[in-house]
Motif scaffolding. Structure first.
Motif, PDB file in Angstrom:
ATOM      1  N   GLY A  73     -10.124  30.554 -16.153  1.00 27.64           N
ATOM      2  CA  GLY A  73      -9.577  30.626 -17.507  1.00 27.64           C
ATOM      3  C   GLY A  73     -10.598  30.175 -18.541  1.00 27.64           C
ATOM      4  N   ILE A  74     -10.168  30.132 -19.788  1.00 26.87           N
ATOM      5  CA  ILE A  74     -11.059  29.747 -20.884  1.00 26.87           C
ATOM      6  C   ILE A  74     -11.420  28.271 -20.760  1.00 26.87           C
ATOM      7  N   CYS A  75     -10.423  27.425 -20.513  1.00 25.08           N
ATOM      8  CA  CYS A  75     -10.675  25.986 -20.392  1.00 25.08           C
ATOM      9  C   CYS A  75     -11.632  25.680 -19.240  1.00 25.08           C
ATOM     10  N   GLY A  76     -11.393  26.315 -18.113  1.00 17.50           N
ATOM     11  CA  GLY A  76     -12.245  26.086 -16.949  1.00 17.50           C
ATOM     12  C   GLY A  76     -13.672  26.546 -17.168  1.00 17.50           C
ATOM     13  N   GLN A  77     -13.839  27.608 -17.954  1.00 16.01           N
ATOM     14  CA  GLN A  77     -15.181  28.087 -18.277  1.00 16.01           C
ATOM     15  C   GLN A  77     -15.903  27.113 -19.203  1.00 16.01           C
ATOM     16  N   VAL A  78     -15.185  26.540 -20.155  1.00 22.26           N
ATOM     17  CA  VAL A  78     -15.784  25.577 -21.089  1.00 22.26           C
ATOM     18  C   VAL A  78     -16.192  24.294 -20.346  1.00 22.26           C
ATOM     19  N   ALA A  79     -15.437  23.943 -19.300  1.00 20.18           N
ATOM     20  CA  ALA A  79     -15.780  22.763 -18.499  1.00 20.18           C
ATOM     21  C   ALA A  79     -17.161  22.927 -17.862  1.00 20.18           C
ATOM     22  N   LEU A  80     -17.550  24.170 -17.578  1.00 21.22           N
ATOM     23  CA  LEU A  80     -18.855  24.439 -16.966  1.00 21.22           C
ATOM     24  C   LEU A  80     -19.947  24.737 -17.993  1.00 21.22           C
ATOM     25  N   SER A  81     -19.590  25.441 -19.060  1.00 17.12           N
ATOM     26  CA  SER A  81     -20.602  25.901 -20.026  1.00 17.12           C
ATOM     27  C   SER A  81     -20.986  24.837 -21.052  1.00 17.12           C
ATOM     28  N   ASN A  82     -20.069  23.893 -21.315  1.00 12.84           N
ATOM     29  CA  ASN A  82     -20.260  22.883 -22.369  1.00 12.84           C
ATOM     30  C   ASN A  82     -20.388  23.512 -23.760  1.00 12.84           C
ATOM     31  N   GLN A  83     -19.861  24.723 -23.918  1.00 12.82           N
ATOM     32  CA  GLN A  83     -19.947  25.452 -25.186  1.00 12.82           C
ATOM     33  C   GLN A  83     -18.548  25.770 -25.712  1.00 12.82           C
ATOM     34  N   ASN A  84     -18.436  25.840 -27.034  1.00  9.96           N
ATOM     35  CA  ASN A  84     -17.197  26.313 -27.639  1.00  9.96           C
ATOM     36  C   ASN A  84     -16.921  27.729 -27.135  1.00  9.96           C
ATOM     37  N   PHE A  85     -15.648  28.060 -27.014  1.00 10.33           N
ATOM     38  CA  PHE A  85     -15.269  29.412 -26.569  1.00 10.33           C
ATOM     39  C   PHE A  85     -14.138  29.883 -27.477  1.00 10.33           C
ATOM     40  N   VAL A  86     -14.418  30.911 -28.260  1.00  9.56           N
ATOM     41  CA  VAL A  86     -13.419  31.502 -29.149  1.00  9.56           C
ATOM     42  C   VAL A  86     -13.040  32.859 -28.573  1.00  9.56           C
ATOM     43  N   VAL A  87     -11.751  33.056 -28.353  1.00 11.01           N
ATOM     44  CA  VAL A  87     -11.251  34.322 -27.813  1.00 11.01           C
ATOM     45  C   VAL A  87     -10.364  34.963 -28.884  1.00 11.01           C
ATOM     46  N   PRO A  88     -10.906  35.971 -29.603  1.00  7.12           N
ATOM     47  CA  PRO A  88     -10.136  36.615 -30.677  1.00  7.12           C
ATOM     48  C   PRO A  88      -8.893  37.327 -30.171  1.00  7.12           C
ATOM     49  N   THR A 102       3.336  35.199 -25.694  1.00  7.62           N
ATOM     50  CA  THR A 102       3.188  35.265 -27.148  1.00  7.62           C
ATOM     51  C   THR A 102       1.784  34.881 -27.623  1.00  7.62           C
ATOM     52  N   VAL A 103       0.962  34.290 -26.733  1.00  7.05           N
ATOM     53  CA  VAL A 103      -0.384  33.881 -27.130  1.00  7.05           C
ATOM     54  C   VAL A 103      -1.264  35.118 -27.293  1.00  7.05           C
ATOM     55  N   LYS A 104      -1.921  35.199 -28.449  1.00 16.24           N
ATOM     56  CA  LYS A 104      -2.794  36.337 -28.754  1.00 16.24           C
ATOM     57  C   LYS A 104      -4.276  35.934 -28.765  1.00 16.24           C
ATOM     58  N   SER A 105      -4.561  34.657 -29.093  1.00 16.32           N
ATOM     59  CA  SER A 105      -5.950  34.211 -29.191  1.00 16.32           C
ATOM     60  C   SER A 105      -6.026  32.729 -28.835  1.00 16.32           C
ATOM     61  N   GLU A 106      -7.273  32.281 -28.579  1.00 10.76           N
ATOM     62  CA  GLU A 106      -7.458  30.906 -28.122  1.00 10.76           C
ATOM     63  C   GLU A 106      -8.832  30.406 -28.555  1.00 10.76           C
ATOM     64  N   ILE A 107      -8.906  29.108 -28.814  1.00 13.42           N
ATOM     65  CA  ILE A 107     -10.190  28.447 -29.061  1.00 13.42           C
ATOM     66  C   ILE A 107     -10.204  27.160 -28.234  1.00 13.42           C
ATOM     67  N   VAL A 108     -11.322  26.933 -27.560  1.00 22.47           N
ATOM     68  CA  VAL A 108     -11.496  25.726 -26.761  1.00 22.47           C
ATOM     69  C   VAL A 108     -12.828  25.097 -27.155  1.00 22.47           C
ATOM     70  N   VAL A 109     -12.788  23.798 -27.476  1.00 19.60           N
ATOM     71  CA  VAL A 109     -13.989  23.072 -27.893  1.00 19.60           C
ATOM     72  C   VAL A 109     -14.149  21.863 -26.981  1.00 19.60           C
ATOM     73  N   PRO A 110     -15.324  21.747 -26.317  1.00 21.87           N
ATOM     74  CA  PRO A 110     -15.535  20.627 -25.400  1.00 21.87           C
ATOM     75  C   PRO A 110     -15.603  19.289 -26.122  1.00 21.87           C
ATOM     76  N   LEU A 111     -15.217  18.258 -25.392  1.00 23.45           N
ATOM     77  CA  LEU A 111     -15.183  16.890 -25.910  1.00 23.45           C
ATOM     78  C   LEU A 111     -16.215  16.078 -25.121  1.00 23.45           C
ATOM     79  N   PHE A 112     -17.191  15.542 -25.832  1.00 22.82           N
ATOM     80  CA  PHE A 112     -18.273  14.800 -25.185  1.00 22.82           C
ATOM     81  C   PHE A 112     -18.169  13.313 -25.485  1.00 22.82           C
ATOM     82  N   VAL A 113     -18.381  12.495 -24.452  1.00 26.91           N
ATOM     83  CA  VAL A 113     -18.517  11.053 -24.618  1.00 26.91           C
ATOM     84  C   VAL A 113     -19.867  10.683 -24.001  1.00 26.91           C
TER      85      VAL A 113
END
Length: 150
Positions: A73-88, A102-113
């Motif tokens: 999924g998008i979240c799992g991909q961001v966990a590996l890429s460390n990059q924002n992922f915008v899905v229009p 009902t979901v049409k689009s998604e944005i996932v932004v990684p959180l770094f500590v």
């Protein structure tokens, strides 16, 4: 408009009278309520030493996706890429996990500590292609603030 919400986000996050989990919950609720195209807002965090994400606080409809393997999924991909992922448009995405029809689009932004990807903020929208660079910068700011209390 998003820049106007920054001080309120900081206020929620820096409220030491509340547990961290409650502050994150309030951030999710605040974003869902105050940004019209944020229909589901949640945090996923790395699940210990496992290569998976675990759902944290969220606002919106309940999801069956409590655990997401890295790469899925998008979240799992961001966990590996460390990059924002915008899905229009989620329909155009091969590696997508549908949380709701009902979901049409998604944005996932990684959180770094301290430079380590410890989780992410995940936003679903019922609108096609609503996310802009302003959303990315704003959610990066939210995560920088959240990182201060993790």
């Amino acid at each position: 408009m998003l820049n106007l919400l920054r001080s309120e986000i900081s206020e929620i996050i820096l409220n030491k009278e509340l547990e961290v989990e409650m502050r994150l919950q309030l951030v999710c609720q605040f974003l869902k309520k105050n940004v019209p195209h944020y229909d589901w807002v949640g945090f996923y965090f790395k699940n210990g030493d496992k290569n998976e994400l675990k759902l944290g606080p969220f606002a919106g409809e309940p999801t069956d996706h409590l655990i997401i393997p890295f790469g899925k999924g998008i979240c799992g991909q961001v966990a590996l890429s460390n990059q924002n992922f915008v899905v229009p448009d989620v329909k155009a995405q091969d590696n997508y996990i549908a949380c709701s029809l009902t979901v049409k689009s998604e944005i996932v932004v990684p959180l770094f500590v301290n430079g380590e990807n410890v989780g992410q903020i995940d936003i679903d929208s019922k609108t096609i292609d609503p996310f802009t660079v302003d959303d990315e910068r704003f959610l990066e700011y939210v995560n920088q603030e959240v990182a201060k209390i993790l």
